[in-house]
Design an enzyme around this catalytic site. Structure first.
Site, mmCIF file in Angstrom:
data_model
loop_
_atom_site.group_PDB
_atom_site.id
_atom_site.type_symbol
_atom_site.label_atom_id
_atom_site.label_comp_id
_atom_site.label_asym_id
_atom_site.label_seq_id
_atom_site.Cartn_x
_atom_site.Cartn_y
_atom_site.Cartn_z
ATOM 1 N N GLU A 136 -2.020 7.407 -5.509
ATOM 2 C CA GLU A 136 -2.345 6.697 -6.765
ATOM 3 C C GLU A 136 -3.796 6.837 -7.233
ATOM 4 O O GLU A 136 -4.083 6.705 -8.426
ATOM 5 C CB GLU A 136 -2.002 5.210 -6.635
ATOM 6 C CG GLU A 136 -2.950 4.409 -5.737
ATOM 7 C CD GLU A 136 -2.529 2.953 -5.587
ATOM 8 O OE1 GLU A 136 -1.375 2.688 -5.225
ATOM 9 O OE2 GLU A 136 -3.373 2.075 -5.819
ATOM 10 N N ARG A 158 0.844 -1.186 0.000
ATOM 11 C CA ARG A 158 0.000 0.000 0.000
ATOM 12 C C ARG A 158 0.884 1.242 0.000
ATOM 13 O O ARG A 158 1.878 1.310 0.738
ATOM 14 C CB ARG A 158 -0.906 0.039 1.249
ATOM 15 C CG ARG A 158 -2.132 -0.869 1.186
ATOM 16 C CD ARG A 158 -3.122 -0.436 0.109
ATOM 17 N NE ARG A 158 -4.284 -1.287 -0.017
ATOM 18 C CZ ARG A 158 -4.438 -2.271 -0.901
ATOM 19 N NH1 ARG A 158 -3.469 -2.558 -1.752
ATOM 20 N NH2 ARG A 158 -5.551 -2.965 -0.967
ATOM 21 N N HIS A 210 -0.190 -0.516 -9.666
ATOM 22 C CA HIS A 210 -0.990 -1.404 -8.800
ATOM 23 C C HIS A 210 -1.492 -2.612 -9.607
ATOM 24 O O HIS A 210 -2.681 -2.955 -9.555
ATOM 25 C CB HIS A 210 -2.170 -0.633 -8.176
ATOM 26 C CG HIS A 210 -2.616 -1.214 -6.861
ATOM 27 N ND1 HIS A 210 -2.993 -0.454 -5.790
ATOM 28 C CD2 HIS A 210 -2.762 -2.508 -6.459
ATOM 29 C CE1 HIS A 210 -3.351 -1.235 -4.782
ATOM 30 N NE2 HIS A 210 -3.214 -2.491 -5.171
ATOM 31 N N ASP A 212 4.694 -0.704 -6.602
ATOM 32 C CA ASP A 212 3.464 -1.075 -7.311
ATOM 33 C C ASP A 212 2.297 -0.267 -6.747
ATOM 34 O O ASP A 212 1.210 -0.276 -7.322
ATOM 35 C CB ASP A 212 3.197 -2.574 -7.140
ATOM 36 C CG ASP A 212 1.980 -3.040 -7.923
ATOM 37 O OD1 ASP A 212 1.961 -2.817 -9.159
ATOM 38 O OD2 ASP A 212 1.039 -3.590 -7.318
HETATM 39 P P1 NAD Z 1 -2.295 -10.646 5.537
HETATM 40 O O1 NAD Z 1 -3.332 -10.038 6.396
HETATM 41 O O2 NAD Z 1 -2.393 -12.091 5.186
HETATM 42 O O3 NAD Z 1 -0.853 -10.410 6.224
HETATM 43 C C1 NAD Z 1 -0.428 -9.178 6.714
HETATM 44 C C2 NAD Z 1 0.587 -9.441 7.817
HETATM 45 O O4 NAD Z 1 1.176 -8.195 8.188
HETATM 46 C C3 NAD Z 1 -0.019 -10.027 9.103
HETATM 47 O O5 NAD Z 1 0.642 -11.228 9.448
HETATM 48 C C4 NAD Z 1 0.219 -8.933 10.149
HETATM 49 O O6 NAD Z 1 0.445 -9.445 11.447
HETATM 50 C C5 NAD Z 1 1.447 -8.251 9.587
HETATM 51 N N1 NAD Z 1 1.710 -6.900 10.076
HETATM 52 C C6 NAD Z 1 0.841 -5.905 10.327
HETATM 53 N N2 NAD Z 1 1.514 -4.798 10.717
HETATM 54 C C7 NAD Z 1 2.834 -5.108 10.715
HETATM 55 C C8 NAD Z 1 4.031 -4.388 11.020
HETATM 56 N N3 NAD Z 1 4.013 -3.116 11.414
HETATM 57 N N4 NAD Z 1 5.205 -5.019 10.889
HETATM 58 C C9 NAD Z 1 5.254 -6.311 10.482
HETATM 59 N N5 NAD Z 1 4.162 -7.050 10.195
HETATM 60 C C10 NAD Z 1 2.971 -6.454 10.308
HETATM 61 O O7 NAD Z 1 -2.224 -9.727 4.246
HETATM 62 P P2 NAD Z 1 -1.775 -10.141 2.772
HETATM 63 O O8 NAD Z 1 -2.923 -10.747 2.067
HETATM 64 O O9 NAD Z 1 -0.480 -10.864 2.849
HETATM 65 O O10 NAD Z 1 -1.561 -8.679 2.132
HETATM 66 C C11 NAD Z 1 -0.421 -7.905 2.429
HETATM 67 C C12 NAD Z 1 -0.519 -6.545 1.767
HETATM 68 O O11 NAD Z 1 -0.629 -6.675 0.355
HETATM 69 C C13 NAD Z 1 -1.744 -5.708 2.185
HETATM 70 O O12 NAD Z 1 -1.331 -4.363 2.356
HETATM 71 C C14 NAD Z 1 -2.637 -5.747 0.990
HETATM 72 O O13 NAD Z 1 -3.454 -4.618 0.931
HETATM 73 C C15 NAD Z 1 -1.588 -5.749 -0.121
HETATM 74 N N6 NAD Z 1 -2.116 -6.195 -1.424
HETATM 75 C C16 NAD Z 1 -1.582 -5.624 -2.539
HETATM 76 C C17 NAD Z 1 -2.030 -6.010 -3.794
HETATM 77 C C18 NAD Z 1 -1.460 -5.424 -5.050
HETATM 78 O O14 NAD Z 1 -2.003 -5.652 -6.135
HETATM 79 N N7 NAD Z 1 -0.369 -4.686 -5.004
HETATM 80 C C19 NAD Z 1 -3.041 -6.990 -3.896
HETATM 81 C C20 NAD Z 1 -3.545 -7.563 -2.727
HETATM 82 C C21 NAD Z 1 -3.071 -7.166 -1.490
HETATM 83 C C1 COI Z 2 -6.443 -5.567 -3.107
HETATM 84 O O1 COI Z 2 -7.166 -6.536 -3.415
HETATM 85 O O2 COI Z 2 -6.418 -5.106 -1.954
HETATM 86 C C2 COI Z 2 -5.569 -4.940 -4.119
HETATM 87 O O3 COI Z 2 -4.651 -4.236 -3.771
HETATM 88 C C3 COI Z 2 -5.883 -5.140 -5.541
HETATM 89 C C4 COI Z 2 -6.999 -4.225 -5.990
HETATM 90 C C5 COI Z 2 -6.453 -3.058 -6.730
HETATM 91 C C6 COI Z 2 -7.970 -4.979 -6.858
#
Ligand code: NAD
Ligand code: COI
Length: 332
Positions: A264, A235, A296, A259
């Protein structure tokens, strides 16, 4: 029963059709338009809606749906931060999301970009396009020689760790909620400061909470090793972009993968060709040879998009049939 879906993109259409064909008892209709107070009436006669948008689900929008008798809403993505939850609660909404649609999509993208930064592929591509086919000074760093520090060992962080280990990296991790299996295997360091002190590559896989806002800032960067690579496929709000630019300018940061970007919304997933680019800071980052910007798109794979659509429809079908959804969201 009927489900109406909003903002269906061309790449989602085949999966909507696939779901509809396998559920002949449910009528499915959709539009490419976003859900707004004005478009909500398109769902008239439906029992539930399937949605995805970065635009807010405002009180007015939710009210407009409720006016059509619709209070069952299934998101095709993870984030629920753009929903007016107080209003949703007041109106008795039932909401679902898709918290896990393909961790591999995001982890793979982060890993590919990490490797690209280390091998300076953007510099090489630019040189080659200009007819400069010399090797030097574009010498690469091997992944196996890096200590990769993973912040957040949830669904995505864990897959990224496996991929980087496959390349031969030494992987360390920090998460306040340690995964018992990873703990047993000795991956965790005691603090973020320990991770900053040891890691050559730092990849963020944590949610954007209030506590995590700008967790990568001037202070944290100062604690990192020289020539560090920072990867943010999570994020934008996690990173103080100005602090990273200062680190890139001073040479402290070897490369930056982004990303996601804190400003954004309204910029990514838009076509700026032939128009004035709206963000000078982002343009500056895009133009740098040691910065890899993607809009993204880490999630954007056929596997992920199919799961987002199918799982959201499955959830909504359960809601409209009075059953417990697979992944309900706490409303309120
Ligand atoms: P998840 O909830 O499975 O895991 C997140 C982890 O982060 C948890 O284990 C939590 O304890 C840990 N955490 C929280 N704060 C922390 C800190 N300060 N230091 C260390 N660890 C910490 O989440 P996920 O499904 O693995 O997603 C991770 C990230 O990816 C999220 O921000 C999500 O929004 C992002 N994401 C991005 C995209 C993309 O397209 N770029 C898509 C989906 C998700
Ligand atoms: C999410 O699922 O949280 C993402 O970051 C991807 C979204 C732009 C579809």
């Amino acid at each position: 029963k009927k489900i109406f879906a909003f903002s269906i993109r061309k790449d989602e259409e085949p999966y909507v059709k696939e779901w509809a064909e396998s559920h002949p008892d449910v009528e499915v209709e959709y539009t490419s338009e976003l859900l707004t107070p004005a478009t909500a009436k398109k769902a008239k006669g439906a029992d539930g809606v399937v949605v995805y948008q970065q635009l807010d689900y405002t009180a007015d929008t939710l009210q407009a749906l409720a006016d059509e008798g619709i209070t069952k809403m299934s998101l095709r993505n993870v984030g629920v931060d753009n929903i007016d939850m107080a209003k949703a609660k007041e109106l008795g909404f039932e909401i679902t999301n898709v918290p896990v649609y393909s961790p591999n999509a995001i982890a793979e993208h982060a890993a590919i970009q990490t490797a690209r930064i280390l091998r300076q592929t953007k510099v090489l591509d630019e040189k080659i396009a200009n007819g400069d086919l010399r090797w030097a000074p574009t010498i690469g760093r091997e992944v196996r020689d890096q200590t990769v520090g993973v912040i957040g060992t949830g669904h995505i962080g864990r897959v990224y760790m496996q991929i980087m280990e496959g390349f031969g990296a030494k992987v360390i991790a920090y998460d306040p909620f340690e995964n018992p299996e990873l703990k047993k295997q000795g991956y965790y360091v005691d603090s973020l400061d320990d991770l900053y002190a040891q890691a050559d590559v730092i990849s963020l896989h944590v949610p954007a909470t209030k506590e995590n806002f700008h967790m990568i800032n001037r202070d944290s960067i100062a604690k990192m090793k020289d020539n560090v690579v920072i990867v943010n496929c999570s994020r934008g709000a996690l990173v103080d972009t100005d602090a990273v630019i200062a680190g890139l300018d001073s040479g402290k940061i070897f490369g930056f993968v982004m990303d996601t970007y804190e400003d954004e919304v309204g910029i990514f997933n838009e076509d700026w060709r032939g128009k004035e680019f709206p963000d000078k800071r982002l343009k500056d980052l895009i133009d740098r040879s040691n910065v890899l910007v993607t809009p993204h798109t880490a999630f954007y794979t056929t596997h992920a998009v199919r799961n987002m659509v199918i799982k959201a429809f499955d959830n909504n079908c359960k809601l409209i049939n009075g059953k417990e959804a697979d992944t309900p969201v706490k409303v309120g």
